[in-house]
Design an enzyme around this catalytic site. Structure first.
Site, PDB file in Angstrom:
ATOM      1  N   ASP A  36       0.950  -1.225  -0.074  1.00  0.00           N
ATOM      2  CA  ASP A  36       0.397   0.280  -0.002  1.00  0.00           C
ATOM      3  C   ASP A  36       0.520   1.146   0.008  1.00  0.00           C
ATOM      4  OD1 ASP A  36      -2.242   1.281   0.170  1.00  0.00           O
ATOM      5  OD2 ASP A  36      -2.595   0.822   2.146  1.00  0.00           O
ATOM      6  N   GLY A  37       0.426   1.969  -0.700  1.00  0.00           N
ATOM      7  CA  GLY A  37       0.870   3.590  -0.193  1.00  0.00           C
ATOM      8  C   GLY A  37       2.285   3.938  -1.629  1.00  0.00           C
ATOM      9  N   ASN A  38       1.637   3.212  -2.986  1.00  0.00           N
ATOM     10  CA  ASN A  38       1.914   4.038  -4.006  1.00  0.00           C
ATOM     11  C   ASN A  38       1.558   5.236  -4.548  1.00  0.00           C
ATOM     12  OD1 ASN A  38       3.582   0.833  -4.478  1.00  0.00           O
ATOM     13  ND2 ASN A  38       2.010   1.032  -4.702  1.00  0.00           N
ATOM     14  N   TRP A  41       3.368   7.839  -2.167  1.00  0.00           N
ATOM     15  CA  TRP A  41       4.260   8.250  -1.928  1.00  0.00           C
ATOM     16  C   TRP A  41       4.390   9.157  -3.064  1.00  0.00           C
ATOM     17  CZ3 TRP A  41       7.695   7.861  -6.645  1.00  0.00           C
ATOM     18  CH2 TRP A  41       8.839   7.214  -6.200  1.00  0.00           C
ATOM     19  N   HIS A  53       3.313   3.793  -8.553  1.00  0.00           N
ATOM     20  CA  HIS A  53       2.952   2.550  -8.906  1.00  0.00           C
ATOM     21  C   HIS A  53       4.191   2.299  -9.972  1.00  0.00           C
ATOM     22  CE1 HIS A  53      -1.264   2.396  -8.032  1.00  0.00           C
ATOM     23  NE2 HIS A  53      -1.596   2.801  -8.786  1.00  0.00           N
ATOM     24  N   LEU A 147      12.219 -19.727  -4.429  1.00  0.00           N
ATOM     25  CA  LEU A 147      11.193 -18.978  -3.824  1.00  0.00           C
ATOM     26  C   LEU A 147       9.780 -19.216  -4.033  1.00  0.00           C
ATOM     27  CD1 LEU A 147      10.265 -16.902  -1.869  1.00  0.00           C
ATOM     28  CD2 LEU A 147      11.104 -15.466  -3.137  1.00  0.00           C
ATOM     29  N   ARG A 210      -5.323  -2.587   8.502  1.00  0.00           N
ATOM     30  CA  ARG A 210      -6.780  -3.352   7.883  1.00  0.00           C
ATOM     31  C   ARG A 210      -6.031  -4.699   7.390  1.00  0.00           C
ATOM     32  NH1 ARG A 210      -7.705   2.134   6.944  1.00  0.00           N
ATOM     33  NH2 ARG A 210      -7.298   1.862   4.565  1.00  0.00           N
ATOM     34  N   SER A 212      -8.401  -5.915   4.798  1.00  0.00           N
ATOM     35  CA  SER A 212      -8.716  -5.411   3.285  1.00  0.00           C
ATOM     36  C   SER A 212      -8.795  -6.372   2.943  1.00  0.00           C
ATOM     37  CB  SER A 212      -7.642  -4.162   2.579  1.00  0.00           C
ATOM     38  OG  SER A 212      -8.313  -2.944   3.406  1.00  0.00           O
TER      39      SER A 212
END
Ligand code: V0D
Length: 256
Positions: A36-38, A41, A53, A147, A210, A212
């Site tokens: 979150d937060g793109n 930013w 993004h 991974l 949260r 979400s």
């Protein structure tokens, strides 16, 4: 001047963390991240949301390599929810080009580092050019044993659970089992994460506390970890700090 000062005051600290001691045993097997937060930013820098993004994509590379180095087995990244289609059309169109761009830039290194790419989400509604890039990455890395880089893409947890309920109701109606016979394992097996272990740790960036609609069934025992840092600023030291915190919690609450 005011704009500059405001930006300085309101920007989160760059993620300058001290080196964290990490025990080689007790590495979380599955870490899931809500990136979150793109948009925020970008806004803080006076840039368009899409620039955020794009910067967020660079953070994926850093965190994937950090997780791989630590020996994490599964890294799930929430990149697009089933609700994100409601965003402005031009933003959605931009986002749908990111998987292609990410894979074009990174696929060689992912192949070479033994990373296996997967997608957890609904394939319908995804534009063909986007889906083709994702399917190609999945195909090219399917034999890799390192991974698992699992993109939660066009994913929503309630819809996933609803779909499981429908599958099980159908099985009952067909007479394959009775309602009483349905187990937790049966439910897990009907989810999009059927062949993955539950996440040990869920990280959310950007100060929102949260979940979400993310992996609601699977998160039953997950350690939750939140940071104010925006996703594009997330880096290896902060990732290691989160894993160190996981290990301290596991030591306190485990082994009783
Ligand atoms: C934007 C921050 C990689 C979150 C990261 C369409 C928002 C950059 C992918 C990706 C997005 C998805 C699947 C795949 C390979 C890469 C991605 C979206 C958004 C949603 F197989 N970054 N990324 N997908 N952003």
């Amino acid at each position: 001047m005011w704009q500059r000062l405001k930006r300085l005051w309101t920007q989160p600290e760059p993620a300058a963390e001290e080196a964290v001691e990490i025990m080689p045993d007790n590495i979380p097997v599955h870490i899931a991240i809500i990136m979150d937060g793109n948009g925020r930013w970008a806004k803080r820098r006076g840039l368009p949301r899409v620039a955020g993004h794009h910067a967020g994509m660079k953070a994926i590379k850093r965190v994937t390599m950090a997780a791989n180095d630590l020996g994490v087995k599964v890294l799930t990244l929430y990149s697009f929810s089933t609700e994100n289609w409601k965003r402005p059309q031009d933003e959605v169109e931009f986002l749908m080009k990111l998987p292609q761009e990410f894979l074009l830039l990174e696929i060689e290194e992912l192949v070479q580092k033994n990373v296996q790419v997967r997608m957890m989400g609904w394939r319908d509604n995804v534009p063909p050019h986007t889906l083709a890039a994702v399917e190609e990455a999945i195909e090219r890395t399917k034999e890799n044993t390192g991974l698992i880089l699992n993109f939660a893409f066009n994913y929503g947890s309630r819809l996933e659970i609803l779909s499981a309920i429908r599958q099980l109701a159908e099985a009952v109606q067909q007479g394959h089992l009775t309602p009483e016979e349905i187990t937790e394992e049966d439910v897990s097996a009907c989810l999009l994460s059927a062949d993955l272990p539950d996440p040990d740790m869920i990280i959310r960036t950007s100060g929102e506390i949260r979940i979400s609609n993310f992996m609601l069934w699977q998160m039953a025992y997950a350690e939750l970890w939140f940071t104010d840092i925006y996703w594009p600023d997330f880096d290896e030291p902060l990732f290691r700090k989160a894993v160190g915190e996981y290990q301290r919690r596991a030591r306190r609450y485990g082994g009783l």
